[in-house]
Motif scaffolding. Structure first.
Motif, short mmCIF file in Angstrom:
data_model
loop_
_atom_site.label_atom_id
_atom_site.label_comp_id
_atom_site.label_asym_id
_atom_site.label_seq_id
_atom_site.Cartn_x
_atom_site.Cartn_y
_atom_site.Cartn_z
N MET A 1 0.85 -1.08 0.05
CA MET A 1 0.04 -0.21 0.03
C MET A 1 0.98 1.23 0.06
SD MET A 1 -2.96 -1.32 2.76
CE MET A 1 -3.67 0.50 3.00
N PHE A 2 2.02 1.40 0.66
CA PHE A 2 2.88 2.38 0.68
C PHE A 2 3.73 2.76 -0.30
CE2 PHE A 2 1.68 2.12 5.41
CZ PHE A 2 1.29 3.46 5.52
N ILE A 3 4.06 1.63 -0.96
CA ILE A 3 5.20 1.52 -2.10
C ILE A 3 4.51 1.89 -3.45
CG2 ILE A 3 6.80 0.17 -3.38
CD1 ILE A 3 7.79 -0.92 -0.58
N TYR A 4 3.60 1.20 -3.63
CA TYR A 4 2.70 1.25 -5.11
C TYR A 4 1.56 2.18 -5.14
CZ TYR A 4 5.62 -2.86 -6.00
OH TYR A 4 6.78 -3.78 -6.04
N PRO A 5 1.19 2.96 -6.15
CA PRO A 5 0.00 3.51 -6.00
C PRO A 5 -1.27 2.62 -6.23
CG PRO A 5 1.05 3.27 -8.23
CD PRO A 5 2.03 2.83 -7.32
N ALA A 6 -2.19 3.61 -5.61
CA ALA A 6 -3.75 2.65 -5.48
C ALA A 6 -4.14 2.11 -6.87
CB ALA A 6 -4.56 3.48 -5.10
N ASN A 7 -3.70 2.79 -8.04
CA ASN A 7 -4.33 1.97 -9.29
C ASN A 7 -3.22 1.27 -10.02
OD1 ASN A 7 -2.32 4.06 -10.06
ND2 ASN A 7 -3.41 5.16 -11.46
N LYS A 8 -2.20 0.76 -9.37
CA LYS A 8 -1.09 0.00 -9.67
C LYS A 8 -1.89 -1.44 -10.52
CE LYS A 8 2.64 -2.67 -10.10
NZ LYS A 8 3.71 -2.30 -11.28
N ARG A 9 -1.48 -1.99 -11.47
CA ARG A 9 -2.08 -3.15 -11.98
C ARG A 9 -0.73 -4.13 -12.13
NH1 ARG A 9 -7.28 -3.35 -13.82
NH2 ARG A 9 -8.32 -1.58 -14.08
N LEU A 10 -1.13 -5.31 -11.90
CA LEU A 10 0.06 -6.39 -11.69
C LEU A 10 0.18 -6.96 -13.13
CD1 LEU A 10 -0.99 -7.91 -8.40
CD2 LEU A 10 0.81 -6.15 -8.63
N ASN A 11 1.40 -7.43 -13.10
CA ASN A 11 1.61 -7.97 -14.53
C ASN A 11 1.30 -9.44 -14.23
OD1 ASN A 11 4.21 -8.93 -13.52
ND2 ASN A 11 5.27 -7.14 -14.68
N GLU A 12 1.72 -10.39 -15.06
CA GLU A 12 1.83 -11.88 -14.99
C GLU A 12 2.61 -12.08 -13.91
OE1 GLU A 12 -0.53 -15.26 -16.92
OE2 GLU A 12 -0.54 -13.10 -17.17
N VAL A 13 3.89 -11.87 -13.93
CA VAL A 13 4.87 -12.40 -12.90
C VAL A 13 4.72 -12.07 -11.38
CG1 VAL A 13 7.16 -12.23 -12.38
CG2 VAL A 13 6.54 -12.71 -14.46
N GLU A 14 4.35 -10.67 -11.51
CA GLU A 14 4.00 -10.14 -10.12
C GLU A 14 2.54 -10.65 -9.33
OE1 GLU A 14 5.42 -5.55 -11.04
OE2 GLU A 14 3.27 -5.96 -11.40
N ALA A 15 1.45 -10.82 -10.11
CA ALA A 15 0.42 -11.38 -9.47
C ALA A 15 0.78 -12.99 -9.25
CB ALA A 15 -0.68 -11.41 -10.90
N MET A 16 1.36 -13.60 -10.06
CA MET A 16 1.72 -15.02 -9.61
C MET A 16 2.65 -14.80 -8.47
SD MET A 16 4.30 -17.53 -11.78
CE MET A 16 5.82 -16.82 -11.22
N LEU A 17 3.74 -14.27 -8.25
CA LEU A 17 4.31 -13.96 -6.97
C LEU A 17 3.58 -13.64 -5.67
CD1 LEU A 17 7.59 -12.27 -8.07
CD2 LEU A 17 7.31 -14.78 -7.62
N MET A 18 2.47 -12.81 -5.99
CA MET A 18 1.79 -12.55 -4.76
C MET A 18 0.74 -13.60 -4.42
SD MET A 18 0.27 -8.55 -4.94
CE MET A 18 -0.42 -8.68 -3.48
N LEU A 19 0.19 -14.43 -5.35
CA LEU A 19 -0.46 -15.61 -5.03
C LEU A 19 0.46 -16.76 -4.49
CD1 LEU A 19 -2.73 -15.53 -8.27
CD2 LEU A 19 -3.38 -15.11 -6.00
#
Length: 470
Positions: free
Chosen positions: A71-89
């Motif tokens: 929440m503090f590093i990325y903007p509220a409208n940040k959209r995740l690419n494929e790799v970022e979303a996969m790492l979060m999951l």
């Protein structure tokens, strides 16, 4: 190589990239944190189970810290690419797996929640990312099936399920991971394909409508400029007649003739451009054959013969009906005719029949017909036909994915048509055994009241004849 705007990352699907908002996963993670906290509190205070509270709070705190950092590093409208979303999951799976390890492993019924990140991945990520997330989930389930901290009551009794139920839980979760991932991905892929196909349909219809509108503007311009051009032609002819035979002003004579020639040229240009103008009132309706010929016009000179056959049905009026000339009708029939021309051996027949109830148009070719195993799916978008490696491509300029037929079907159904697809003969017959019209057949049927213009609309658009006084 030119820039395409697509990632070269093997995990990133070009149509699925940047679909997921970071805010969405953060909200889901907060919900998970709240649910995990309530479950741990209930187990400890309500059921008095002996849990490693410190380690459980640490596991839940990992999610809290990860959310706060995001929440503090990325903007509220940040959209995740494929790799970022996969790492979060994968992180969510690891956090949930640690919590399950601390609370009894597969003896804990909440182990079923490991399916959640896999389902999210299947609906939003590409195949490679889904396989990775699914493999991590199965690995965690297998690990906590054998190694875990047991659940103990306040009296010190260990809570465990029989081994057969433990094995059944493991099998159920592994099958659930595979089935839910496959099911969710299949549904999402079909929805995405249908969305792409409908977008292509809208673009095709918008293009056809723009061309029609542009043609109407050109036709109106040709009509309005006809009188000034005729005046210029008349004046230039009179000037040329007056200057004829005068040797001293031969240059003016040539100029007058040039003006007349250029006026004729302008008239021809406007006439040729205005042939596509269909926005005049008297061109909003046209005879059935005229509309079909207009739809087939781009394919007249592609090396195949087009045959038009118009006949009334039993007990119907001999005169062809005047039908509404719509963009859906023109573009839909054009796509059907294009498909027939693409696969015909040499001839395409366009038949029109009308009765008091229906108007039927058939497009028939003398090609090999539709593949029998695909007839039930014709009209769906992105239908691929499997070819042998040595089978030549009959249409190298097309992908052969059924999008053209889908567009045609969608546009024609919008104006009340129903379509059926069939073969005129057995596709396994030898070439010399096939009838002339033995290829693919598309039959388009409209209720007459939806397609045919009323008599007053078809014949009254030009207005009353006016008396001409000499």
């Amino acid at each position: 190589m030119p820039e395409t705007g697509l990632s070269d990352n093997p995990f990133q699907h070009p149509r699925r990239a940047n679909w997921i908002r970071l805010r969405t996963l953060i909200v889901l993670r907060w919900v998970a944190v709240a649910g995990q906290s309530i479950a741990i509190a209930a187990a400890h205070f309500l059921y008095e189970l002996q849990l490693e509270i410190g380690l459980c709070v640490l596991a839940i705190g990992m999610s809290v810290i990860a959310n706060l950092v995001a929440m503090f590093i990325y903007p509220a409208n940040k959209r995740l690419n494929e790799v970022e979303a996969m790492l979060m999951l994968v992180f969510d799976l690891a956090q949930l797996g640690l919590l399950i390890y601390l609370t009894g492993g597969l003896h804990n019924p909440f182990a079923l929640l490991l399916l959640t990140p896999v389902t999210i991945a299947a609906t939003a990520l590409g195949l490679n990312a889904v396989l990775i997330v699914g493999a991590v989930a199965i690995g965690i389930v297998t690990f906590v099936a054998f190694d875990y901290l047991p659940l103990r009551t306040i009296q010190g009794f260990v809570l465990r399920v029989p081994s057969i139920f433990l094995f059944g839980s493991w099998i159920a979760i592994v099958i659930g991971v595979s089935f839910l991932a496959l099911y969710a991905r299949k549904v999402t892929t079909e929805i995405a394909a249908m969305g792409d196909a409908l977008l292509a349909t809208q673009l095709a219809l918008a293009r056809e409508q723009k061309l029609t509108d542009l043609g109407g503007v050109v036709a109106a311009a040709a009509h309005e400029l006809g009188t000034p051009l005729a005046t210029i032609k008349l004046v230039s002819s009179e000037m040329a007649d007056e200057l004829q035979g005068d040797a001293e002003i031969d240059g003016l004579l040539e100029d007058a003739r040039l003006i007349g020639e250029q006026a004729d040229r302008c008239r021809e240009i406007l006439r040729s451009m205005g042939r596509a103008g269909k926005d005049d009132l008297h061109m909003r309706t046209a005879p059935l054959q005229s509309v079909l010929e207009e739809a087939a016009e781009p394919h007249q000179d592609r090396g195949k013969r087009l045959h038009f056959d118009m006949h009334p049905g039993a007990g119907s009026d001999e005169r062809q009906p005047d039908i509404h000339r719509s963009s859906e009708m023109i573009h839909g029939m054009r796509n059907l005719i294009q498909n027939a021309v693409d696969f015909a051996a040499g001839n395409v027949w366009i038949e029109g029949r009308w009765t008091a109830q229906n108007v039927v148009v058939r497009v028939i070719d003398d090609g090999e017909g539709y593949p029998p195993h695909l007839i039930g799916r014709i009209g769906d978008p992105f239908v691929r036909r499997r070819r042998a490696p040595d089978e030549p491509r009959k249409r190298p300029e097309y992908e052969g994915m059924g999008l053209g037929l889908f567009i045609a079907k969608t546009l024609l159904e919008r104006i009340g048509a129903s379509l059926t697809f069939a073969n005129g003969s057995d596709p396994f017959l030898a070439p010399d055994e096939r009838p002339d019209r033995g290829g693919a057949i598309v039959e388009v049927t409209w209720p007459r009241k939806l397609l045919v213009a009323e008599e007053a609309e078809a014949r009254g658009a030009l207005g009353d004849n006016l008396r001409f006084d000499s």
